[in-house]
Design an enzyme around this catalytic site. Structure first.
Site, PDB file in Angstrom:
ATOM      1  N   GLU A   1       5.430  57.659 -32.892  1.00 45.85           N
ATOM      2  CA  GLU A   1       4.106  58.049 -33.381  1.00 45.85           C
ATOM      3  C   GLU A   1       3.277  58.629 -32.236  1.00 45.85           C
ATOM      4  OE1 GLU A   1       0.465  55.886 -35.905  1.00 45.85           O
ATOM      5  OE2 GLU A   1       2.099  54.700 -35.060  1.00 45.85           O
TER       6      GLU A   1
ATOM      7  N   LYS B   1      -0.226  60.599 -42.059  1.00 47.02           N
ATOM      8  CA  LYS B   1      -0.140  59.151 -42.288  1.00 47.02           C
ATOM      9  C   LYS B   1      -1.100  58.731 -43.393  1.00 47.02           C
ATOM     10  CE  LYS B   1      -0.134  54.838 -39.594  1.00 47.02           C
ATOM     11  NZ  LYS B   1      -0.315  54.301 -38.214  1.00 47.02           N
TER      12      LYS B   1
ATOM     13  N   CYS C   1       4.772  54.745 -39.113  1.00 46.90           N
ATOM     14  CA  CYS C   1       4.425  53.385 -38.695  1.00 46.90           C
ATOM     15  C   CYS C   1       4.031  52.468 -39.864  1.00 46.90           C
ATOM     16  CB  CYS C   1       3.317  53.455 -37.641  1.00 46.90           C
ATOM     17  SG  CYS C   1       3.095  51.919 -36.702  1.00 46.90           S
TER      18      CYS C   1
END
Length: 267
Positions: A45, A116, A150
């Site tokens: 990330e 994300k 993540c």
């Protein structure tokens, strides 16, 4: 069925001082991955900038087609390896920032962008806007690759949506911190098993400011095994997403076919 040889880059420890440093580290990893026969390199990330805000990541944000995207495309094409990288994305039309990941093909073609969707903690929620598109996919050497970032993988609905959409290899750039080792050690393999897909989980490692990253990057397989597992140090892991094993496992494990969505609560 095609299989895909991939490399997971863990680290290096510490944030790059500049985006140019991040690109130089990515090129080294791409060269090593290609030398090991990999066709896909997965990095953590925000791999181009680092995760710690003291490194000025928001000031380093770029559009999805910005200079860094073009540099990564050149790196991918030069080494013949597809690359998944993380970066802070600036939407020039709105001024909003996203915690994004992109997939570039082994010929340098831009294949996919993902923002994300589940932001972690006040740190991310103060800086980034959540993405609104959950399932983003592209093909690499005949294997359907999906993207999450993540915290997204910690939501069962997100991974199940990918499984139902046909994702075979779910790629997850991450910045998992200590003491949450359970995510890498237990949850990621469980996601691969219950959804009958591969999960490639590439973490940061070492300290950046207040953050202490866990490492423990992994490739988790649909049969419950973990063919690749890093420790705490910087590493480049090489392995296979074996689609023969995937389809055999899906034949033997009926989770997706035996679902009864009419009984499940929504929301």
């Amino acid at each position: 069925m095609p299989s895909l040889r991939l490399a997971l880059r863990q680290g290096p420890a510490g944030a790059p001082r500049t985006v140019e440093d991040g690109l130089a580290a990515l090129e080294c990893a791409a060269r090593e991955a290609a030398a090991g026969g990999a066709r896909l390199l997965v990095t953590p990330e925000l791999s181009l900038t680092g995760y710690d805000p003291s490194g000025g990541i928001c000031a380093r944000a770029e559009p999805a087609d910005g200079p860094s995207a073009r540099a990564v495309a050149r790196i991918a094409a030069a080494h013949g390896v597809a690359v998944v990288y993380g970066y802070p994305e600036l939407d020039p039309s709105t001024g909003e920032l996203y915690n994004s990941a992109a997939l570039v093909g082994p010929d340098g073609t831009h294949l996919a962008d993902y923002r994300k969707t589940h932001l972690y903690g006040d740190y991310e929620k103060r800086r980034f806007t959540p993405g609104e598109r959950l399932v983003v996919q592209a093909e690499v050497d005949g294997v359907r690759v999906g993207l999450l970032v993540c915290y997204d993988v910690e939501f069962p609905e997100a991974v199940r949506a990918h499984a139902l959409a046909g994702t075979e290899l779910l790629v997850v750039p991450t910045a998992l911190m200590r003491p949450y080792d359970i995510v890498a050690e237990t949850l990621v393999p469980a996601r691969a098993w219950e959804n009958q897909l591969y999960v490639a989980y590439a973490d940061r490692t070492g300290r950046e400011g207040e953050f202490d990253f866990a490492g423990l990057s992994a490739l988790a397989a649909p049969d419950g095994s973990v063919p690749l597992r890093a420790g705490r140090d910087a590493a480049l892991l090489l392995g296979e997403a074996d689609t023969d094993l995937l389809h055999k496992s899906r034949t033997q494990n009926g989770y997706l076919d035996d679902r009864r969505p009419e009984l499940y609560a929504t929301g």
